[in-house]
Design an enzyme around this catalytic site. Sequence first.
Site, mmCIF file in Angstrom:
data_model
loop_
_atom_site.group_PDB
_atom_site.id
_atom_site.type_symbol
_atom_site.label_atom_id
_atom_site.label_comp_id
_atom_site.label_asym_id
_atom_site.label_seq_id
_atom_site.Cartn_x
_atom_site.Cartn_y
_atom_site.Cartn_z
ATOM 1 N NE ARG A 1 33.230 43.785 72.570
ATOM 2 C CZ ARG A 1 31.977 43.412 72.767
ATOM 3 N NH1 ARG A 1 31.700 42.204 73.199
ATOM 4 N NH2 ARG A 1 30.970 44.234 72.531
ATOM 5 C CE LYS B 1 23.707 39.055 71.470
ATOM 6 N NZ LYS B 1 23.659 37.595 71.250
ATOM 7 C CB THR B 2 22.422 35.121 74.961
ATOM 8 O OG1 THR B 2 23.328 35.613 73.969
ATOM 9 C CG2 THR B 2 22.191 33.650 74.741
ATOM 10 C CD GLN C 1 27.733 45.071 70.171
ATOM 11 O OE1 GLN C 1 28.720 44.347 70.355
ATOM 12 N NE2 GLN C 1 26.638 44.966 70.897
ATOM 13 C CG ASP D 1 21.506 35.558 68.925
ATOM 14 O OD1 ASP D 1 21.380 36.691 69.440
ATOM 15 O OD2 ASP D 1 22.417 34.773 69.219
ATOM 16 C CD GLU D 2 25.170 38.405 67.950
ATOM 17 O OE1 GLU D 2 25.062 39.611 67.642
ATOM 18 O OE2 GLU D 2 25.877 37.993 68.885
#
Length: 692
Positions: free
Chosen positions: A592, A32-33, A241, A210-211
Amino acid sequence: MNWLATLNESQLKAVIHPSGPLFVVAGAGTGKTRTLTARIAYLIMEGVNPKRILAVTFTNKAAREMKQRVIDMTGPHAMDVWLYTFHAFGLQILRRHIQELPYGYKPSFTVIDEEDGRKIVSDVVKSLGFDIKMFSVKALKGLISLFKCERMEEFERSDEEKIYKGYQQYLRENQLVDFDDLLIYTHELLDSYPHIKAKYQTAFDHVLVDEFQDTDLIQYKILKILGDLHKNVFVVGDPDQSIYGFRGANYNNSRYFIRDFKAEEVILDKNYRSTNYILQAANKLIANNLNRPSQKNLESDLGLGNPITYHTAQSDYQETFYVINEINKLIQQGYNYDDIAILYRNNALSRLFEDAMIKEGIPYIIYGGISFYERKEIKDALAYIRLINDHNQDFYFKRIVNVPKRSIGLKSIQVLEEKAQTLGISMFDAIDYVDLRSQAKSSLLEFKKMIIETKEAFDGMEDLYQIMPVLMQKTGYMAMLKTEDTEIAEDRIDNLKELQSVFTRGDIYYEGTFYEKLNQQLDQIALYSDLDQDVTEENHVKLATYHQVKGLEFRAVFMVVLEEGIFPSDRALMSTYELEEERRVAYVGITRAQEKLYMTHSERRMVYGQIRLGYPSRFIKESRLSTPQKQPDVVYDQTSHILKTGDHVEHQVFGRGVVVSVDGEIAKIAFAMPHGIKQILESHPSIKKVKK
């Protein structure tokens, strides 16, 4: 643009999207980043002026890292990109325009944190003549936040509304804004002042978020205004998420964005983190949620990996022993403690695991402890600095006027505050005019003299690193801590030394005069949150809630206490909406794990002093794959003990001893005479395992 060659097909499609709104549905571990920063870099390389790019994210750390990545890709001119957290962006707007709002603010207002807000609420409750014991200050502050952010239409009781109005009045009279205000006032300026709206709608050619799944309603309204003309809004997020509903994150923002902007979608589902057994379990679990704006199935090139391990223990402490034994096995296989995390639904569940870690001598940390900037000594030091910087800061004056103790009682402070209000001046300036007993008046005058002398010292400074030594010496704060001579005092001294490092780094980060650098540093500190804490570099097992490790990854993850009524919680079982959020929390936990995932629960657990039967969480069944498992469903593993025959232990009363046998929950231990052989619960906190 060699970095474009490192992107997969979906990432590249998102990065080179021509123009217009785009929703990048980025699954866990899908880069994503990388995609977001590559998009910013691509826009710059395509000729977009960096000053006309706004990117917002949720933590200062993420903003710093993203900006550095873009600079590495395109060069130093990328420094001009507006890359901020939502609150930092709001602060930029308010520093420029807050005086236009009808609330009496000046551009030099101060941002307060949550604890400061609670202190003000407490003072307001007392000033209104209410009994403070009748209220939970934390709950009141939470209600005020809900009301301000439009998540609550009205207060149930008139008392609460009076406290809210008193709180807002205090903030405005003292030139203070809280975190909610940073967004609410920004939205008000953009929504109700056409010239400001026009200025910022035309200031940026591209807005990136973002997010996105963590945005709340106010943040979405701000984004909608900013992108309304050019429509070049690029959001990256994973609705699966979205786990911050309790903080105000609005799960429906994803739908609103697609509807309002008629946005295209690109789905990132190639995972670079986890093996496929883990991803298949995550996919199977989240498929049980019916309310999903976008569907996806995560896959990776990392092979099937290890089947997920399910374990049912007879009791809660047997569950902890099982986890400890498995950690020891992992260490023998070459894992580091840092590679391992134990995740639970709430912090109260950590105690048994902590006890077992201590007993076994396994290094661990509770991840997400108290934030550095929320510690008392740090807040005291910063309160001094803010008061020295601006003598009108009554809120900070009250915090430190008697720290260290100066024989200035609460009654004297109250009289001083009333005098200041009568004269319409600050409490600092009112010291000269207040009538008090001689000792209190003398102490206040000494305090004022000390602040003025320290201000004169500040006036002669060029660099921020000079602040702390002068401050600690003149205020007597360090001397106070040294007289305490305790371990806690040593920790507090170390924390103040670390604050010295913060200001020293500030000299590198900020430019301008001494006071310009100081104000930038104080603004930055005000914007820090618990999400900005770094994980320690030392080799420890991480104990944490799922919320605290969102965004992190571990080679091995233990999801523990997976029982109905705990995870999902009793409350969530009453609401489909809340149950789906709980399922998303479990999804975050599963994703995770990189290589090994353990899901454990027990049949009996002590909860609030009562033994209750534990039924396996529905999330175990919902994520379970039709593949061979490493453990059968129910494992009554009598070897799941921390103590075994031959172990050496230390007892708080009986001293050193040797374990003769372990039968069920009872360890038979031989101590030196006169104690002899004792039978003790092996989970008893008085026993600690020691080396021979």
